[in-house]
Design an enzyme around this catalytic site. Structure first.
Site, PDB file in Angstrom:
ATOM      1  N   GLU A 103       0.870  -1.108  -0.122  1.00 20.88           N
ATOM      2  CA  GLU A 103       0.060   0.210   0.048  1.00 20.88           C
ATOM      3  C   GLU A 103       0.946   1.341   0.209  1.00 20.88           C
ATOM      4  O   GLU A 103       1.788   1.227   0.722  1.00 20.88           O
ATOM      5  CB  GLU A 103      -0.712  -0.131   1.246  1.00 20.88           C
ATOM      6  CG  GLU A 103      -1.602   1.265   1.465  1.00 20.88           C
ATOM      7  CD  GLU A 103      -2.598   1.330   2.530  1.00 20.88           C
ATOM      8  OE1 GLU A 103      -2.206   0.346   3.552  1.00 20.88           O
ATOM      9  OE2 GLU A 103      -3.595   2.249   2.549  1.00 20.88           O
ATOM     10  N   LYS A 123      -9.147   2.775  -2.766  1.00 25.01           N
ATOM     11  CA  LYS A 123      -9.505   2.133  -1.441  1.00 25.01           C
ATOM     12  C   LYS A 123     -10.861   2.631  -0.833  1.00 25.01           C
ATOM     13  O   LYS A 123     -11.349   3.766  -0.767  1.00 25.01           O
ATOM     14  CB  LYS A 123      -8.468   2.533  -0.421  1.00 25.01           C
ATOM     15  CG  LYS A 123      -8.464   1.819   0.885  1.00 25.01           C
ATOM     16  CD  LYS A 123      -7.514   2.055   1.466  1.00 25.01           C
ATOM     17  CE  LYS A 123      -7.371   1.518   3.090  1.00 25.01           C
ATOM     18  NZ  LYS A 123      -6.026   1.735   3.777  1.00 25.01           N
ATOM     19  N   CYS A 133      -5.566  -3.137   1.633  1.00 23.13           N
ATOM     20  CA  CYS A 133      -5.401  -3.233   3.037  1.00 23.13           C
ATOM     21  C   CYS A 133      -6.954  -3.365   3.839  1.00 23.13           C
ATOM     22  O   CYS A 133      -7.280  -4.197   3.872  1.00 23.13           O
ATOM     23  CB  CYS A 133      -4.538  -1.918   3.655  1.00 23.13           C
ATOM     24  SG  CYS A 133      -3.831  -2.225   5.224  1.00 23.13           S
ATOM     25  N   SER A 165       0.461  -3.099   7.056  1.00 17.21           N
ATOM     26  CA  SER A 165      -0.153  -3.328   8.219  1.00 17.21           C
ATOM     27  C   SER A 165       0.793  -3.687   9.233  1.00 17.21           C
ATOM     28  O   SER A 165       1.409  -4.407   9.286  1.00 17.21           O
ATOM     29  CB  SER A 165      -1.060  -4.837   8.025  1.00 17.21           C
ATOM     30  OG  SER A 165      -1.607  -5.259   9.219  1.00 17.21           O
ATOM     31  N   LYS A 183      -0.502 -10.538  15.252  1.00 15.75           N
ATOM     32  CA  LYS A 183      -1.195  -9.929  14.341  1.00 15.75           C
ATOM     33  C   LYS A 183      -1.083 -10.980  12.992  1.00 15.75           C
ATOM     34  O   LYS A 183      -2.103 -10.872  12.183  1.00 15.75           O
ATOM     35  CB  LYS A 183      -0.701  -8.624  13.878  1.00 15.75           C
ATOM     36  CG  LYS A 183      -1.162  -7.744  12.836  1.00 15.75           C
ATOM     37  CD  LYS A 183      -2.399  -6.803  13.391  1.00 15.75           C
ATOM     38  CE  LYS A 183      -2.978  -5.935  12.651  1.00 15.75           C
ATOM     39  NZ  LYS A 183      -2.010  -4.736  12.266  1.00 15.75           N
ATOM     40  N   ASP A 223      16.796  -3.474  32.061  1.00 21.26           N
ATOM     41  CA  ASP A 223      16.088  -2.770  30.902  1.00 21.26           C
ATOM     42  C   ASP A 223      17.356  -2.291  30.145  1.00 21.26           C
ATOM     43  O   ASP A 223      17.321  -2.407  28.732  1.00 21.26           O
ATOM     44  CB  ASP A 223      15.313  -1.556  31.470  1.00 21.26           C
ATOM     45  CG  ASP A 223      13.927  -1.925  32.312  1.00 21.26           C
ATOM     46  OD1 ASP A 223      13.569  -2.725  32.046  1.00 21.26           O
ATOM     47  OD2 ASP A 223      13.740  -1.127  33.190  1.00 21.26           O
ATOM     48  N   GLU A 230       7.075   1.792  33.366  1.00 14.04           N
ATOM     49  CA  GLU A 230       7.500   2.613  33.990  1.00 14.04           C
ATOM     50  C   GLU A 230       6.711   3.869  33.355  1.00 14.04           C
ATOM     51  O   GLU A 230       6.533   4.770  33.831  1.00 14.04           O
ATOM     52  CB  GLU A 230       9.079   2.728  33.703  1.00 14.04           C
ATOM     53  CG  GLU A 230       9.818   1.865  34.355  1.00 14.04           C
ATOM     54  CD  GLU A 230      11.310   2.142  34.209  1.00 14.04           C
ATOM     55  OE1 GLU A 230      12.204   1.263  34.713  1.00 14.04           O
ATOM     56  OE2 GLU A 230      11.609   2.968  33.428  1.00 14.04           O
ATOM     57  N   LYS A 235       4.385  13.449  31.032  1.00 10.31           N
ATOM     58  CA  LYS A 235       5.738  12.722  30.587  1.00 10.31           C
ATOM     59  C   LYS A 235       5.517  12.002  29.407  1.00 10.31           C
ATOM     60  O   LYS A 235       6.686  12.109  28.489  1.00 10.31           O
ATOM     61  CB  LYS A 235       6.001  11.770  31.887  1.00 10.31           C
ATOM     62  CG  LYS A 235       6.476  12.478  33.311  1.00 10.31           C
ATOM     63  CD  LYS A 235       7.055  11.391  33.971  1.00 10.31           C
ATOM     64  CE  LYS A 235       7.535  11.928  35.518  1.00 10.31           C
ATOM     65  NZ  LYS A 235       7.895  10.889  36.492  1.00 10.31           N
TER      66      LYS A 235
END
Lengths: 530, 530
Positions: free
Chosen positions: A41, A108, A144, A170, A176, A287, A393, A503
Site C-alpha cells: 500500500e 480504497k 489493506c 499492516s 497480528k 532494562d 514505567e 511525561k
C-alpha cells in the site's frame, strides 16, 4: 500459468523518487520470471506519510514517479500503491501499470481512522471494483483495510474477480500475523476468490511492518507465506486462478517475533534518520541490558558505545554486571561517575533548598546528570542516544523527564516489565548475552540507599496485569476490581497512568508491539478530569 | 418574547460530573430570566475529550449526568452537548432537556477530521434535522462544523427552523472571530434563519477557546457579541424569531487578542493540571521576558519565581535586565551560576573528549545545566516550569532538548520571533513591563563568546516569512523562491524544519494561535525522506 511476485519491500516514507527507484529495480529483476509484481500500500510515499500528503509538492512528485515507473512496466505488470488527486479529491489508490501506461486505478473503499490510523484526514473513499485480465485470469484489486470488510470483496467478486490482489501496510502487534490470515481465509472462502496479500516490511517512527505476505486459495487454504521482518520477493504460480502450493515460512514463537520487531524497528529508525551508531547508559539493570542486546543485534557491536555512570548509591555488582555484559557483547564501554556534577548541583542549590528534606528532587538530579553525560557523548560523536525505559514505567511515570527518559529512541517503550524479563530469558536461550544475575536481581533505580522498585510500585506481575486492562482494554477501575485485583492498587495505578500523560508526551518514540501503544495510538488529553 | 441565554462557560475535559454541576448551577441562576439556555459543544465531556470517548465508563458517566441535568430542566429549557451511543453507534449530540426529560437529540452531521480535529475517530455523522418549538418559535439545532456547510442548515430550514442554535467548541487562531461571523452571517442570510452561536471559553492542552459567542438575525446582521476570552451568560431577547439588538463587545486589536489567548491558555493549563505557581529561567533576553509578563498576567506575581543562571558567556547587562524586570513585576528572583556544574561536566568528560574541539556539545551542556536547576526547583517546590522558546526556534531546532526546552508548558510555542517583539512592544504600551533594552538588544543565546542568533540563523524577518510559507501554507521550496526569497535560505530552512521534527515531538505543549501549530495540528513523520 501466471506467476505473481509478492514484493515485500522496505520503503522510506516521503522519499518518493527513491521508492520509485526500488519499484523499477524490482521490475527489472523480475521481468521474465513474473507476470505481475504486487507492491505494498502507498508504495511511492511509504506508510504512513501523514501530513506530507497535504503538501501540493507531494502530488507532483508522485505524478513524476508514476511516469517513470510506467515506462518500466513493459513485459511485466506492476501493481503499486500511491495517493492520487482525481477531480480534486484525494484517494488511496492501487494502480495497474502495464504496457507503459497506468491502465487502471482502484480507490480504497475502507479508510481506517482508529488506533494509529488517520486515513480520513487525507482520503475520500472509493466505491467501485476494478478488475483487469492477465493470461485469461481476472484480477481484482483492494487496499489493506478493504479486506477486513465484506463490501469491497463482494464488489470485486461481483465484478468477476477470481484472484484478489490486496496491497497492505499492516503494522505488527503481538499475534497480528495469525489474525490477518484467519480473517483473509474466511473472506476468500466466503466470496470464492483467491487472495494475494502483500505487506510492507520495515520500521517507520513507532510502527514496524512485519511483512508476512501470503496467498490463500479460493477455499481459504494457505498456500504461501513469506518471512516475517525481512524483505523478500516471493514468486507464486497460478494455474488459471488457482495458486500452486509453495513455501510457508513458519511463524516464530511469541518472544522471537517481538524481539525481531524491536530489532527491526530500532535499526530502521536509527538508520533511516541517518545515524549509524548509538550510545546508551548501562546501569547493570535489566532494562538497559535488554536494550543493549537489541542494539547490538540491530546495528552491530562496533556501532555501540555504552557508559556506566555510578553514583554513591550504585551497588558494586551493578558496575560489575554492566562491565561483564559489555565484554560479553564486545561493545565499547566506559565508566563516568556522576558524583562531581551531582555534588555541584547540590552545592548550587544548597541555599535555595536550605531547610528542606531530600526527596524525589535529588533523585531526579542524578538521573538528569546521567542524561547530560549521555547527550554530550551523543552530540560530540554523532551517535543517537537510546533510552532504556519500559512500558510499565512509562505508564505510571516511574521515570525522570530529561533524565533516563532523554534520548532519540526507546526500544522498550511498548514492552511491559514482565515481558522485558521474558525477552531477556529468550535472548539468553543459546548463550549468555545478558548476565544471569541481571535477570535475577530485584530491580532498583539506585537513586537512594537500598531502594527497590517495589518500594514505590506494586509487584510487576500485578502492575502489568492491571495496566493491560486499564490501558489496552479500557476497563474501568470497578471492572478491574471485579476481575480480582486489589482496589487500592487499581485506583492508584489508574491515577498514575492518567496523571503522567504529560511525561509520555515528551517521551521519545519507540516500537509499537501491543494492541495499544502510547503515541499516535492512544490520544489522551494531558489536562484530564476524568 | 423569548429570552435565550448564551452560556459561554469554561469546562474541564473529562470531568463529566463537574461539568454537569456547572450546567445545573447555570440553569438555577437563569431560571426565570431565560427561556432557553444554550451551552457549548460536548458540554459534559469538555472539548476535545479525545480517547476518553473510547472508555465505556465515559458513556455511563454521561448517562448519569444527563439524568441529573434533566431533573434541573424544569422551568427552563437546556440545550447541551454530549457524546451518545444510540443503537451501538456513537454520535456527537445536541440534546434538548425540558420538563425534566431529554426531549430531543440532534446528531452532528459534519465531523471535522482535519487540523487538530479527529472527530471521525469517534463519531458517525447524523442525517436528520431536529426542530423544537418554544413560545411558538421553531428552533433548529446544529453543532459547530455543521454551520460551515450548507446541508445541515438547509435541512434545518427545510424542517421549519426559524432560529438555529449552534453549539460550538471552536478554537482560537489569529483572526478566527471575524472569520466565523462572516461565514455564519452568510449562511443565515442565504437560508433565512437567525443563528445563535455559542462557543466555549478556556484552555485545553494546546487549544484555547475564545468564546466570542454571537447572534445574527435572519438577514445576517450581527445583533449580539459576547466578550472574547472570558466567561459570560449573555441574554438575548427574541420577538417571535427576531433577535433584538444588544451589546456587541468589540474585537480587540491583533496583539491584544493574541496576548489574551496566551494568558488564558497558560492560566488554564497550569491550574487545570493542579498547579498554582510556576518557575522560569529569566535570561535577560526577550523570549523569557515576554513569557514572564504572560505568566504574571495569568497567575499573579506572587505565584511566580524566576531564576537567572549566568555562565562565563553571560553579559552583565543580561543579568541586570533580568533583575530589573523581576523588580518591575515584583516576582521572586534569585541568581544561580551554572559554572560549578558546567565545570564538573567538562571535567567528567575531559578524558572522553580529549583531542576534540568545543562545539554545540558544550553549548548544550550549559543549556542542560540550566534545565536541571529549574527542574530541581520545580520538583522541590511544586511549581510548574515554563519554557520560554518561540515558534521560530522550534521550527528550525534552535533550542536544546532537555535544556531550554525542558518544562511543562511553552507559552510562546506558536509565537514567531517577530511576533514576540510585537507582543512585547504592545505589552509595554502603557508602562514598562519588559525593560526597553531587552527589546532593543540583538538576540543571543549566550552559549559562546560574542554569539548572536544571526550567526546561525537568517534575520528573523526573513526566517519568519519563509517559515509561514513552508509550515503554515505548505508552499514548496520552489514556490517560496518564486515569491522572492533567496534559494539558499529557503532550502536550508526547509531542511532544518524537516530534520528537527524529533525535537518538536519531545517539546512541551503550548498555546495554538496560528492556523497551523506544531502538535496535533501538524502530523509529520520523524523519519522523513521527502
Amino acid at each position: 500459468m501466471t506467476t505473481i511476485a509478492l514484493a515485500q519491500i522496505n520503503l522510506l516514507v516521503g522519499d518518493i523518487a527513491g521508492n520509485a527507484r526500488q519499484v523499477i529495480a524490482c521490475a527489472d529483476r523480475l521481468r521474465g520470471s513474473a507476470d505481475i509484481v504486487v507492491f505494498p500500500e502507498l508504495t511511492l510515499t511509504g506508510y504512513p506519510p501523514e501530513d506530507l500528503l497535504l503538501r501540493p509538492a507531494c502530488d507532483a512528485r508522485v505524478a513524476a514517479a508514476l511516469h517513470d515507473i510506467a515506462a518500466a512496466a513493459v513485459g511485466v505488470t506492476l501493481v503499486i500503491g500511491y495517493p492520487a488527486v482525481r477531480d480534486g479529491v484525494r484517494y488511496n489508490v492501487a494502480g495497474v501499470l502495464r504496457d507503459g501506461v497506468v491502465e487502471a486505478e482502484y480507490r480504497k473503499m475502507q479508510l481506517p481512522n482508529y488506533s494509529v490510523f488517520d486515513e480520513r484526514r487525507y482520503f475520500e473513499p472509493g466505491a467501485n471494483a476494478v478488475v483487469f485480465v492477465q493470461n485469461g485470469v481476472r484480477f481484482g484489486l483492494s487496499v489493506c483495510e478493504d479486506i477486513w470488510f465484506d463490501a469491497p470483496v463482494q464488489r470485486a467478486a461481483a465484478a468477476g474477480a477470481q484472484v484478489l490482489l490486496n496491497l497492505n501496510a499492516s503494522p505488527f502487534h503481538e499475534g497480528k500475523g495469525q489474525e490477518r490470515e484467519t480473517l483473509v481465509a474466511d473472506r476468500a472462502a466466503r466470496f470464492g476468490v483467491a487472495v494475494v496479500y502483500v505487506n510492507l516490511v520495515g520500521g517507520q517512527d513507532e510502527l514496524v511492518f512485519d511483512g508476512s505476505s501470503f496467498v490463500v486459495d479460493a477455499g481459504g487454504e494457505l498456500k504461501h507465506r513469506a518471512g516475517q521482518f525481512s524483505v523478500s520477493e516471493t514468486l507464486v504460480g497460478f494455474e488459471d486462478a488457482v495458486p500452486q502450493a509453495g513455501e510457508i515460512a513458519p511463524f516464530a514463537e511469541r518472544e522471537a517475533q517481538i524481539y525481531a520487531a524491536l530489532v527491526l524497528g530500532t535499526r530502521d529508525y536509527v538508520r533511516k534518520i541517518g545515524f549509524r551508531s548509538v550510545v546508551l547508559g548501562l546501569s547493570g539493570g535489566i532494562d538497559s541490558a535488554l536494550t543493549l542486546a537489541i542494539a547490538v543485534d540491530a546495528l552491530g557491536a562496533e556501532n555501540i558505545e555504552v557508559v556506566s555512570m555510578p553514583s554513591r548509591y550504585t551497588a558494586d555488582i551493578s558496575n560489575a554486571d554492566a562491565l561483564r555484559q559489555a565484554e560479553l557483547l564486545g561493545v565499547a564501554h566506559q565508566t563516568i561517575s556522576i558524583e562531581p556534577a551531582f555534588e555541584a548541583f547540590l552545592g548550587m542549590l544548597a541555599e535555595t533548598f536550605a531547610g528542606t528534606e531530600p526527596d524525589a528532587t535529588e533523585e531526579n538530579i542524578q538521573a538528569r546528570c546521567r542524561g547530560i553525560v549521555l547527550m554530550a557523548i551523543s552530540n560530540k560523536r554523532g551517535r543517537m542516544l537510546l533510552t532504556t525505559g519500559n512500558k510499565s514505567e512509562m505508564s505510571v511515570g516511574y521515570a525522570t523527564l530529561y533524565g533516563d527518559m532523554a534520548g532519540g529512541f526507546a526500544p522498550l517503550k511498548d514492552v511491559h516489565k514482565t515481558l522485558v524479563y521474558a525477552l531477556s530469558r529468550w535472548r539468553n536461550r543459546d548463550a549468555e548475552v545478558i548476565p544471569q544475575r541481571v535477570i535475577e536481581r530485584p530491580p532498583s533505580a539506585e537513586l537512594r540507599p537500598d531502594q527497590k522498585d517495589t518500594d514505590s510500585l506494586p509487584d510487576y506481575e500485578l502492575l502489568d496485569a492491571i495496566l493491560v486492562r486499564y490501558v489496552e482494554h479500557d476497563h474501568s477501575v470497578d471492572e478491574i476490581v471485579d476481575e480480582g485485583y486489589p482496589r487500592a492498587d487499581v485506583e492508584r495505578i489508574a491515577r498514575m497512568v492518567d496523571s503522567n500523560e504529560y511525561k509520555r508526551r515528551q517521551a521519545p518514540p519507540g516500537v509499537k508491539i501491543t494492541r495499544r501503544a502510547y503515541g499516535r495510538d492512544r490520544r489522551y488529553p494531558i489536562v484530564n478530569g476524568f
